[in-house]
Design a protein around this motif. Structure first.
Motif, PDB file in Angstrom:
ATOM      1  N   ASP A 181     -14.203   9.197  -1.362  1.00 33.68           N
ATOM      2  CA  ASP A 181     -15.153  10.295  -1.345  1.00 33.68           C
ATOM      3  C   ASP A 181     -16.452   9.804  -0.691  1.00 33.68           C
ATOM      4  O   ASP A 181     -17.058   8.844  -1.151  1.00 33.68           O
ATOM      5  CB  ASP A 181     -15.401  10.731  -2.801  1.00 33.68           C
ATOM      6  N   ILE A 202     -18.418  -1.006  -2.809  1.00 35.87           N
ATOM      7  CA  ILE A 202     -17.742   0.292  -2.924  1.00 35.87           C
ATOM      8  C   ILE A 202     -16.538   0.394  -1.986  1.00 35.87           C
ATOM      9  O   ILE A 202     -15.413   0.591  -2.421  1.00 35.87           O
ATOM     10  CB  ILE A 202     -18.715   1.458  -2.618  1.00 35.87           C
ATOM     11  N   PRO A 205     -13.580  -2.458  -2.557  1.00 35.05           N
ATOM     12  CA  PRO A 205     -12.792  -2.279  -3.792  1.00 35.05           C
ATOM     13  C   PRO A 205     -11.958  -1.004  -3.780  1.00 35.05           C
ATOM     14  O   PRO A 205     -10.826  -1.010  -4.251  1.00 35.05           O
ATOM     15  CB  PRO A 205     -13.855  -2.214  -4.892  1.00 35.05           C
ATOM     16  N   LEU A 206     -12.510   0.083  -3.228  1.00 35.13           N
ATOM     17  CA  LEU A 206     -11.766   1.339  -3.239  1.00 35.13           C
ATOM     18  C   LEU A 206     -10.660   1.349  -2.186  1.00 35.13           C
ATOM     19  O   LEU A 206      -9.707   2.108  -2.292  1.00 35.13           O
ATOM     20  CB  LEU A 206     -12.712   2.527  -3.033  1.00 35.13           C
ATOM     21  N   GLY A 283     -10.051  -4.701  -7.134  1.00 33.84           N
ATOM     22  CA  GLY A 283     -10.329  -3.290  -6.906  1.00 33.84           C
ATOM     23  C   GLY A 283     -10.628  -2.513  -8.165  1.00 33.84           C
ATOM     24  O   GLY A 283     -11.012  -1.357  -8.103  1.00 33.84           O
ATOM     25  N   LYS A 285      -9.750  -0.610 -11.798  1.00 25.83           N
ATOM     26  CA  LYS A 285      -8.711   0.387 -12.058  1.00 25.83           C
ATOM     27  C   LYS A 285      -9.072   1.645 -11.293  1.00 25.83           C
ATOM     28  O   LYS A 285      -9.813   2.491 -11.763  1.00 25.83           O
ATOM     29  CB  LYS A 285      -8.638   0.658 -13.563  1.00 25.83           C
ATOM     30  N   VAL A 286      -8.591   1.741 -10.098  1.00 24.73           N
ATOM     31  CA  VAL A 286      -8.975   2.863  -9.253  1.00 24.73           C
ATOM     32  C   VAL A 286      -8.059   4.037  -9.508  1.00 24.73           C
ATOM     33  O   VAL A 286      -6.845   3.915  -9.406  1.00 24.73           O
ATOM     34  CB  VAL A 286      -8.905   2.460  -7.763  1.00 24.73           C
ATOM     35  N   LYS A 287      -8.667   5.148  -9.857  1.00 24.59           N
ATOM     36  CA  LYS A 287      -7.876   6.358 -10.099  1.00 24.59           C
ATOM     37  C   LYS A 287      -8.131   7.340  -8.988  1.00 24.59           C
ATOM     38  O   LYS A 287      -9.258   7.548  -8.608  1.00 24.59           O
ATOM     39  CB  LYS A 287      -8.295   6.980 -11.435  1.00 24.59           C
TER      40      LYS A 287
END
Lengths: 287, 365
Positions: A181, A202, A205-206, A283, A285-287
């Motif tokens: 986003d 940001i 990691p994403l 990264g 816990k990327v949701k």
């Protein structure tokens, strides 16, 4: 519960062609390889008494160790090179190409239009003793005699594989970057981050799920590649898959070949799981 | 309030995206410590103005001065502003405390001090004890509070809010409007709110800039804006307004002498009109629905009265909205009445007497 069982029946019916295909074409051969690895070749017959001798040989013979290490080393170098080169391309595509993204993606897949073998041969033409690169450098007066360290060794294997697998690395990273986003990046900037810090805190990691996917997609098949080393690798560019091929073919020792195959499968699986968890840790816990 | 120094000066700001002009010459001074709203329909340029202040976009022309310092070439990460995003932009890979402390990391204040600041900010938005929660475990209202805490903890001169309440349900929105307002008053930080909801702007703001098509149509306090909208467009955007055909003479130093076919003749004090309005330009006047009164025994008589017929009623419980046909009017007018004790609700077709006062007539540019 008749309704549920009907639903699951429907599900199974839908799934069954694929399931049957997967069982016959994937699971069964794999099971056979595992079975073979515990048997012994007795000239033209197979001795089907259970033995671990093949594994003992696969893990202790220096030649197999050397080949396994070399395969891992080459494919790790290939993977690292490919992912590091793919990331900026994916980043540029995702963040700086405003219109015609589809065209760019399409162009990236253009190399797939020719056969992989042809592409490997092209690298031979470029890197060979009288190849494009050598004659160009000689004509420019930069070198006096052709370079020999660029073909028929591990370097050539790395170069060829990195080129061949680049799109497979670019696409998953691109998709992960597309999913970020953009207001998150603005928020990071708003909270005081400059471009570099923001990238580190940001964007990277994403993008990690994509990087992990790219790493595994390149790493797993390249460990087992045997065409590239055979064509451009020379003698010191041979990898474990070439040895497996020899065992099943000329050496007529399928059980040893199977044990080598299962062993490298275990090694690659272990490394892949390690990479997966390392990526997850970085990264978050990327949701 | 009126003498407070401007914290933000917006001078002749224009902004174009290619051939599209988003803002054409915007001027405004935003005072220190005020709750300022940018109100307008979608696509009017209000969000663009907010993003120019934040530094996410660069002006095409004009200047923005924040705290006495021109903001040209100063990137968003060096401006004394912090934004609450419409989507909240909560970092999904970090927990609540890490989100709130995100901007503090750069300030190198030490871990203990940082934890204290984060806890205080979370307590301020009623999220004490939520530090360990992950972003995906939060409800919409909680995300909004985290986004607010993340901005507050930076102690900026100005907090920018981009439609922060639009994603919340009505009840939560009403509650957050009051909380935001009281938080702003107690902290004394300047808030700039972008909203398309006129009611929200009226409730929360000290002053409102109404923006249409890239220009400020009117900049006023909520009460001025509601009672004395400058143009017909502003009048119809803010609340409900009856527009009645009219013509006028006079003006300047003398009262305007209005002829309103629906209501009759009336003199209006010149002070009631927007400055510089010429009588010849008056073709329409406005009257708010609640400024009319349907007379009964309890209301007494009015300065001006007119006969009408109820054509429909909309009953809202506390209020009733009547549509009343007046003999001289081309369109029926809307009248709202509070349903106080003992007041009968007039039925459709009832003949009624409508009372009104000269001070309820709104002169429009």
């Amino acid at each position: 519960m008749p309704r549920l069982s009907q639903e699951s029946r429907q599900g199974l019916t839908l799934l069954s062609p694929t399931l049957a295909y997967a069982l016959v074409m994937l699971a069964a051969p794999l099971a056979m390889v595992v079975m073979f690895s515990f048997w012994t070749q007795d000239y033209l017959d197979l001795d089907k008494t259970f033995t671990l001798a093949n594994y003992r040989e696969a893990w202790t013979q220096p030649i197999f160790q050397v080949l396994m290490w070399r395969s891992l080393k080459i494919s790790l170098i290939v993977t690292t090179t490919t992912v590091i080169l793919a990331f900026p391309i994916a980043y540029y595509l995702s963040f700086h190409v405003r219109s015609r993204k589809a065209l760019w993606l399409f162009l990236i897949t253009v190399p797939f239009w020719t056969s992989y073998l042809l592409r490997v041969f092209l690298w031979k033409v470029i890197l060979g003793y009288n190849g494009v690169l050598n004659s160009a450098l000689m004509n420019l007066g930069i070198i006096d005699e052709p370079l020999t360290f660029i073909l028929y060794n591990a370097n050539a294997v790395v170069l060829t594989l990195a080129h061949a697998w680049a799109p497979f690395a670019i696409l998953p990273i691109f998709i992960a970057l597309e999913k970020i986003d953009r207001s998150l990046l603005e928020a990071a900037e708003d909270l005081g981050d400059g471009p570099l810090r923001r990238f580190w805190r940001i964007t990277l990691p994403l993008a990690m799920p994509g990087v992990v996917a790219a790493t595994l997609i390149v790493l797993i098949p390249t460990v087992g590649d045997y065409i590239t080393p055979k064509l451009v690798g020379g003698t010191d560019g041979l990898m474990v898959a070439n040895m497996i091929q020899i065992q099943f073919g000329k050496a007529n020792n399928a059980p040893l070949g199977a044990a080598l195959a299962v062993s490298s499968m275990i090694v690659v699986a272990t490394i892949s799981i390690g990479i997966y968890f390392a990526g997850k840790k970085f990264g978050g816990k990327v949701k | 309030m009126a003498d407070a120094a401007p914290i933000i000066e917006i001078k002749d700001v224009t902004k174009s995206f290619g051939s599209v002009t988003a803002l054409k010459g915007v001027n405004a001074n935003i005072r220190e410590g005020e709750f300022f709203s940018l109100l307008g329909p979608s696509g009017c340029g209000k969000t663009t103005l907010l993003r120019l202040i934040a530094g996410f976009e660069q002006v095409t022309g004009g200047t923005i001065v924040i705290g006495g310092k021109p903001m040209k070439d100063i990137p968003a990460n060096q401006r004394p502003t912090n934004m609450v995003f419409q989507s909240y932009a909560i970092f999904p890979h970090l927990n609540v405390a890490e989100n709130v402390g995100y901007g503090l990391v750069r300030k190198k204040m030490g871990k203990a001090a940082m934890t204290k600041e984060v806890d205080e900010a979370l307590a301020m938005v009623d999220l004490g004890g939520y530090g360990e929660r992950k972003a995906h475990e939060l409800s919409g209202g909680q995300r909004q509070r985290v986004a607010l805490a993340r901005a507050l903890v930076m102690r900026p001169k100005v907090i920018l809010l981009d439609e922060p309440l639009s994603a919340l349900d009505k009840k939560l929105r009403d509650q957050m409007q009051h909380e935001l307002r009281s938080l702003q008053k107690s902290l004394g930080i300047t808030f700039i709110l972008v909203t398309h909801d006129q009611e929200e702007a009226l409730i929360m703001s000290d002053r409102i800039a109404v923006i249409f098509d890239g220009t400020i149509a009117q900049l006023a306090t909520p009460e001025e804006l509601y009672r004395r909208p400058a143009t017909r467009k502003v009048a119809s955007f803010i609340g409900v307004m009856n527009f009645l055909d009219a013509s006028a003479t006079g003006g300047g130093d003398t009262p305007y002498q209005l002829t309103i076919p629906a209501l009759g003749k009336v003199n209006i004090d010149a002070a009631q009109a927007p400055a510089g309005l010429s009588a010849a330009d008056i073709t329409v006047v406005g009257v708010r629905p609640e400024m009319f009164t349907i007379l009964d025994e309890d209301t007494g008589s009015f300065e001006h009265e007119v006969q009408g017929t109820v054509t429909s009623t909309d009953y809202y419980g506390d209020m009733t909205y009547y549509t009343v046909a007046l003999p001289g009017a081309s369109d029926p007018v809307t009248i709202s009445m509070r349903n106080t004790a003992g007041r009968a609700v007039a039925r459709d077709g009832a003949k009624v007497t409508v009372g009104w006062g000269a001070d309820s007539i709104v002169l429009l540019e």
